[in-house]
Design a protein around this motif. Sequence first.
Motif, short mmCIF file in Angstrom:
data_model
loop_
_atom_site.label_atom_id
_atom_site.label_comp_id
_atom_site.label_asym_id
_atom_site.label_seq_id
_atom_site.Cartn_x
_atom_site.Cartn_y
_atom_site.Cartn_z
N UNK A 11 35.20 54.78 40.17
CA UNK A 11 36.30 54.83 39.22
C UNK A 11 35.90 54.04 37.97
N UNK A 12 36.01 54.69 36.77
CA UNK A 12 35.64 53.97 35.57
C UNK A 12 36.77 53.03 35.16
N UNK A 13 36.49 52.19 34.15
CA UNK A 13 37.43 51.15 33.78
C UNK A 13 38.76 51.73 33.32
N UNK A 14 38.72 52.78 32.48
CA UNK A 14 39.95 53.35 31.96
C UNK A 14 40.83 53.90 33.08
N UNK A 15 40.23 54.62 34.03
CA UNK A 15 41.01 55.16 35.14
C UNK A 15 41.54 54.04 36.03
N UNK A 16 40.74 52.98 36.22
CA UNK A 16 41.20 51.86 37.04
C UNK A 16 42.40 51.16 36.39
N UNK A 17 42.34 51.01 35.07
CA UNK A 17 43.48 50.41 34.36
C UNK A 17 44.73 51.28 34.50
N UNK A 18 44.54 52.60 34.41
CA UNK A 18 45.67 53.51 34.60
C UNK A 18 46.31 53.30 35.97
N UNK A 19 45.48 53.28 37.01
CA UNK A 19 46.01 53.14 38.36
C UNK A 19 46.62 51.77 38.57
N UNK A 20 46.02 50.74 38.02
CA UNK A 20 46.59 49.39 38.13
C UNK A 20 47.98 49.36 37.52
N UNK B 38 44.17 47.75 47.36
CA UNK B 38 44.45 49.17 47.09
C UNK B 38 43.39 49.80 46.19
N UNK B 39 42.86 49.02 45.28
CA UNK B 39 41.87 49.56 44.34
C UNK B 39 40.45 49.49 44.87
N UNK B 40 40.22 48.67 45.88
CA UNK B 40 38.88 48.53 46.43
C UNK B 40 37.94 47.77 45.51
N UNK B 41 38.50 46.78 44.79
CA UNK B 41 37.68 45.97 43.88
C UNK B 41 37.95 44.50 44.17
N UNK C 261 39.16 40.53 43.48
CA UNK C 261 40.31 39.92 42.83
C UNK C 261 39.97 39.49 41.41
N UNK C 262 38.74 39.12 41.16
CA UNK C 262 38.33 38.76 39.81
C UNK C 262 38.47 39.95 38.87
N UNK C 263 38.06 41.14 39.35
CA UNK C 263 38.20 42.35 38.54
C UNK C 263 39.66 42.65 38.27
N UNK C 264 40.51 42.49 39.28
CA UNK C 264 41.94 42.73 39.10
C UNK C 264 42.51 41.79 38.04
N UNK C 265 42.16 40.52 38.11
CA UNK C 265 42.68 39.56 37.13
C UNK C 265 42.25 39.94 35.71
N UNK C 266 41.01 40.39 35.57
CA UNK C 266 40.51 40.80 34.26
C UNK C 266 41.28 42.02 33.75
N UNK C 267 41.54 42.97 34.66
CA UNK C 267 42.28 44.17 34.26
C UNK C 267 43.72 43.82 33.90
N UNK C 268 44.34 42.93 34.66
CA UNK C 268 45.71 42.53 34.35
C UNK C 268 45.79 41.82 33.00
N UNK C 269 44.77 41.03 32.70
CA UNK C 269 44.73 40.38 31.39
C UNK C 269 44.69 41.42 30.28
N UNK C 270 43.89 42.47 30.48
CA UNK C 270 43.78 43.53 29.46
C UNK C 270 45.11 44.25 29.29
N UNK C 271 45.80 44.55 30.40
CA UNK C 271 47.09 45.21 30.32
C UNK C 271 48.15 44.31 29.70
N UNK C 272 48.06 43.02 29.97
CA UNK C 272 49.02 42.08 29.39
C UNK C 272 48.84 42.01 27.87
#
Length: 261
Positions: free
Chosen positions: A1-10, A28-31, A33-44
Motif C-alpha cells: 500500500x502506497x502512502x497516499x492510499x494508506x493515508x486514505x484508509x487511516x 488494522x493497517x499492518x504497519x 506504530x511509528x508509521x501510524x503516528x507519522x501518518x496521523x501527524x500528516x492528517x492533523x
Amino acid sequence: MDVADRLDLTLRLVQGSDRISVSELARRLGVSEMTVRRDLDALERQGLVRRVHGGAVATRAREEGAGFLAREPWQAATKDRLGASVAGMVEPGSRVLLDAGTTTVHVAEHLAARAPLTVAVLSLQAAIRLADRPGIELLVVGGRSRPGERSLVGPLAVRTLEFLVFDCFVMSIGGVHAEHGWSEFSLDDAAVKQVGLARAARTIAVADATKLGVRAFSRVAVLDAVDTFVTDTAATDPRTHPGGPATLEALREAGVHTVLT
C-alpha cells in the motif's frame, strides 16, 4: 500500500470510530506504530483528524454534512483511481452526462484522454476541469448552484435534461444499500439523478467504499437501475466497512456489474 492510499484508509478508520488508538490502527493497517503516528501527524496538519493521547479522533462532520471544498481532500488517491477506471469505460465519441461530486471531478480529469466526447456536467467543479480541453464539447447543464456543493439542481436542470439523451450517465452517490438501493442526502440532487438515469442508455455509478451500506435521506432508484458500479477494494473488508461485502453481494444478485479498483 502506497502512502497516499494508506493515508486514505487511516482517515476512514478514524472517521468510522469515536476514537481509535495508534495500536489499533497499526494492527488494522499492518504497519508500525511509528508509521501510524507519522501518518496521523500528516492528517492533523490537513485538519482532518485531531491527535489525542494514544490515538486520534475525527475533526470534521461526516461527509454528508460537509461541503465540496471540505470533502475534496478526503481519500483523494482512492478517488483518483476510481476516476481513471470509470473514464476508461467511456467510449470515444460518446455523449456523457457527468454527475456532481468529489469523485466525479476525478472522472472529469481523466475524460480528456477519451476524446472526442460530448460531456454535459452537473457540477461547476467538473466544468472547470473540462473547459478548453481539446476534443471535449462541454455542455454546462442549467440550474441553481447548490451552496457549498456547486452542483446544478432544481427545475431548470431537470427541464434541460429532459430534452437531451445520453449514451452514458456517470452517477455519484451518497449511499448504496442492499435493501434501500441508491440514495442521496439532498432531495435536489436525488431528483436530478433520477432524470439522468431515465435519459441515459447506460449508467455507471461510482463511489468510494465508505458509501456501501449507507441509507441516505432520499431514495434515487432500486439497485438494478444501474448497469455498472465502480468502487475500491476496501469495500470487501468487513473490518473497515461492515456493510461492504453484503452490499456488493446484493448488487451482483441484482445484475449490476461490479468493478473493484
